[in-house]
Write a protein that holds these residues in place. Structure first.
Motif, PDB file in Angstrom:
ATOM      1  N   ALA A   7       0.832  -1.209   0.000  1.00 52.24           N
ATOM      2  CA  ALA A   7       0.000   0.000   0.000  1.00 52.24           C
ATOM      3  C   ALA A   7       0.864   1.256   0.000  1.00 52.24           C
ATOM      4  CB  ALA A   7      -0.938  -0.010   1.194  1.00 52.24           C
ATOM      5  N   SER A   8       1.919   1.250   0.794  1.00 51.41           N
ATOM      6  CA  SER A   8       2.811   2.408   0.858  1.00 51.41           C
ATOM      7  C   SER A   8       3.556   2.606  -0.464  1.00 51.41           C
ATOM      8  CB  SER A   8       3.823   2.247   1.993  1.00 51.41           C
ATOM      9  OG  SER A   8       3.166   2.220   3.238  1.00 51.41           O
ATOM     10  N   LEU A   9       4.000   1.525  -1.062  1.00 55.97           N
ATOM     11  CA  LEU A   9       4.695   1.622  -2.343  1.00 55.97           C
ATOM     12  C   LEU A   9       3.773   2.155  -3.439  1.00 55.97           C
ATOM     13  CD1 LEU A   9       6.792  -1.664  -2.253  1.00 55.97           C
ATOM     14  CD2 LEU A   9       7.713   0.670  -2.276  1.00 55.97           C
ATOM     15  N   MET A  10       2.527   1.706  -3.446  1.00 58.19           N
ATOM     16  CA  MET A  10       1.588   2.177  -4.461  1.00 58.19           C
ATOM     17  C   MET A  10       1.304   3.677  -4.285  1.00 58.19           C
ATOM     18  SD  MET A  10       1.419  -0.408  -6.314  1.00 58.19           S
ATOM     19  CE  MET A  10       0.179   0.014  -7.489  1.00 58.19           C
ATOM     20  N   CYS A  11       1.221   4.120  -3.053  1.00 61.94           N
ATOM     21  CA  CYS A  11       1.032   5.550  -2.791  1.00 61.94           C
ATOM     22  C   CYS A  11       2.240   6.341  -3.285  1.00 61.94           C
ATOM     23  CB  CYS A  11       0.818   5.778  -1.292  1.00 61.94           C
ATOM     24  SG  CYS A  11       0.635   7.514  -0.832  1.00 61.94           S
ATOM     25  N   LEU A  12       3.435   5.838  -2.986  1.00 60.82           N
ATOM     26  CA  LEU A  12       4.651   6.508  -3.442  1.00 60.82           C
ATOM     27  C   LEU A  12       4.717   6.543  -4.967  1.00 60.82           C
ATOM     28  CD1 LEU A  12       7.344   7.896  -2.842  1.00 60.82           C
ATOM     29  CD2 LEU A  12       8.375   5.616  -2.627  1.00 60.82           C
ATOM     30  N   ALA A  13       4.323   5.464  -5.622  1.00 59.12           N
ATOM     31  CA  ALA A  13       4.311   5.437  -7.085  1.00 59.12           C
ATOM     32  C   ALA A  13       3.365   6.497  -7.643  1.00 59.12           C
ATOM     33  CB  ALA A  13       3.910   4.047  -7.585  1.00 59.12           C
ATOM     34  N   ALA A  14       2.213   6.672  -7.011  1.00 58.75           N
ATOM     35  CA  ALA A  14       1.259   7.698  -7.462  1.00 58.75           C
ATOM     36  C   ALA A  14       1.847   9.093  -7.309  1.00 58.75           C
ATOM     37  CB  ALA A  14      -0.045   7.575  -6.679  1.00 58.75           C
ATOM     38  N   VAL A  15       2.589   9.309  -6.239  1.00 61.83           N
ATOM     39  CA  VAL A  15       3.242  10.615  -6.040  1.00 61.83           C
ATOM     40  C   VAL A  15       4.298  10.832  -7.120  1.00 61.83           C
ATOM     41  CG1 VAL A  15       4.681  11.995  -4.491  1.00 61.83           C
ATOM     42  CG2 VAL A  15       2.771  10.673  -3.559  1.00 61.83           C
ATOM     43  N   PHE A  16       5.115   9.806  -7.377  1.00 64.75           N
ATOM     44  CA  PHE A  16       6.124   9.929  -8.434  1.00 64.75           C
ATOM     45  C   PHE A  16       5.471  10.252  -9.781  1.00 64.75           C
ATOM     46  CE2 PHE A  16       9.325   7.098  -6.019  1.00 64.75           C
ATOM     47  CZ  PHE A  16      10.039   8.194  -5.581  1.00 64.75           C
ATOM     48  N   GLU A  17       4.363   9.594 -10.088  1.00 63.76           N
ATOM     49  CA  GLU A  17       3.670   9.869 -11.351  1.00 63.76           C
ATOM     50  C   GLU A  17       3.189  11.318 -11.406  1.00 63.76           C
ATOM     51  OE1 GLU A  17       0.559   7.077 -12.138  1.00 63.76           O
ATOM     52  OE2 GLU A  17       1.982   5.463 -12.572  1.00 63.76           O
ATOM     53  N   ALA A  18       2.651  11.807 -10.301  1.00 59.91           N
ATOM     54  CA  ALA A  18       2.174  13.191 -10.252  1.00 59.91           C
ATOM     55  C   ALA A  18       3.313  14.180 -10.445  1.00 59.91           C
ATOM     56  CB  ALA A  18       1.450  13.452  -8.935  1.00 59.91           C
ATOM     57  N   LEU A  19       4.507  13.769 -10.045  1.00 60.84           N
ATOM     58  CA  LEU A  19       5.686  14.628 -10.203  1.00 60.84           C
ATOM     59  C   LEU A  19       6.386  14.401 -11.549  1.00 60.84           C
ATOM     60  CD1 LEU A  19       7.142  14.271  -6.602  1.00 60.84           C
ATOM     61  CD2 LEU A  19       6.072  16.310  -7.597  1.00 60.84           C
ATOM     62  N   HIS A  20       5.782  13.571 -12.401  1.00 57.50           N
ATOM     63  CA  HIS A  20       6.328  13.232 -13.723  1.00 57.50           C
ATOM     64  C   HIS A  20       7.681  12.527 -13.619  1.00 57.50           C
ATOM     65  CE1 HIS A  20       3.085  15.632 -15.314  1.00 57.50           C
ATOM     66  NE2 HIS A  20       3.465  16.634 -14.539  1.00 57.50           N
ATOM     67  N   ARG A  21       7.842  11.765 -12.569  1.00 60.93           N
ATOM     68  CA  ARG A  21       9.051  10.953 -12.366  1.00 60.93           C
ATOM     69  C   ARG A  21       8.664   9.504 -12.678  1.00 60.93           C
ATOM     70  NH1 ARG A  21      11.209  13.462  -6.684  1.00 60.93           N
ATOM     71  NH2 ARG A  21      12.537  11.621  -6.737  1.00 60.93           N
ATOM     72  N   TYR A  22       8.411   9.278 -13.951  1.00 60.76           N
ATOM     73  CA  TYR A  22       7.807   8.029 -14.402  1.00 60.76           C
ATOM     74  C   TYR A  22       8.695   6.807 -14.207  1.00 60.76           C
ATOM     75  CZ  TYR A  22       4.513  11.328 -16.338  1.00 60.76           C
ATOM     76  OH  TYR A  22       3.612  12.339 -16.488  1.00 60.76           O
ATOM     77  N   SER A  23       9.996   6.948 -14.388  1.00 53.48           N
ATOM     78  CA  SER A  23      10.858   5.772 -14.202  1.00 53.48           C
ATOM     79  C   SER A  23      10.874   5.347 -12.739  1.00 53.48           C
ATOM     80  CB  SER A  23      12.275   6.042 -14.714  1.00 53.48           C
ATOM     81  OG  SER A  23      12.869   7.106 -14.001  1.00 53.48           O
ATOM     82  N   GLU A  24      10.864   6.311 -11.821  1.00 49.60           N
ATOM     83  CA  GLU A  24      10.821   5.976 -10.399  1.00 49.60           C
ATOM     84  C   GLU A  24       9.467   5.367 -10.035  1.00 49.60           C
ATOM     85  OE1 GLU A  24      13.263   9.069  -7.877  1.00 49.60           O
ATOM     86  OE2 GLU A  24      12.350  10.044  -9.628  1.00 49.60           O
ATOM     87  N   ALA A  25       8.403   5.871 -10.634  1.00 56.17           N
ATOM     88  CA  ALA A  25       7.077   5.309 -10.398  1.00 56.17           C
ATOM     89  C   ALA A  25       7.020   3.860 -10.870  1.00 56.17           C
ATOM     90  CB  ALA A  25       6.006   6.138 -11.099  1.00 56.17           C
ATOM     91  N   ALA A  26       7.563   3.606 -12.048  1.00 55.99           N
ATOM     92  CA  ALA A  26       7.558   2.242 -12.591  1.00 55.99           C
ATOM     93  C   ALA A  26       8.389   1.302 -11.713  1.00 55.99           C
ATOM     94  CB  ALA A  26       8.078   2.241 -14.023  1.00 55.99           C
TER      95      ALA A  26
END
Length: 137
Positions: free
Chosen positions: A103-122
């Motif tokens: 759950a925490s990782l998925m939240c962090l991935a959503a934040v990365f996506e919002a920041l346009h840090r797509y490789s980190e989100a992936a």
């Protein structure tokens, strides 16, 4: 117990955990777009920090409070403010693994996506995908 308002969290006889749960529920279901939901989530984080300091078994509740607050910030377009909260939630759940970490990782991935840090989100989502599901014994 049905939560009707944030005051329910401060009623006499309410345990710390119940109060925090009530604050989180109110923050997530609040229809107001003002600061009310964020204030309640912030209060849940503060109370969770104190509770986890005294009783480390409540660290998962702190992580959930942090993730909930990060998600609320994301909904308001405040991803930069959400990032440290989501990162802290991941750091807190690393040792426990399982559902709280996913759950925490998925939240962090959503934040990365919002920041346009797509490789980190992936990469973050890939890490979450590697965590085995719980055994249903």
């Amino acid at each position: 117990m049905t939560r009707n308002s944030p005051d329910d969290a401060t009623r006499r006889g309410t345990s710390d955990v119940e109060a925090i749960e009530g604050l989180l529920a109110y923050a997530q279901t609040s229809s107001r777009w003002g600061g009310g939901a964020l204030r309640r989530a912030g209060e849940a984080v503060a109370r969770s920090r104190a509770l986890a300091r005294e009783h480390p078994k409540h660290t998962a509740l702190l992580a959930r409070s942090l993730s909930t607050t990060a998600k609320l910030l994301l909904k308001r377009g405040r991803a930069v403010e959400a990032l440290p909260l989501a990162q802290e939630a991941v750091a807190l759940t690393r040792e426990m693994g399982g559902g709280p970490l996913v759950a925490s990782l998925m939240c962090l991935a959503a934040v990365f996506e919002a920041l346009h840090r797509y490789s980190e989100a992936a990469a973050t989502m890939a890490e979450a995908d590697q965590i085995p599901p719980p055994d249903n014994a």
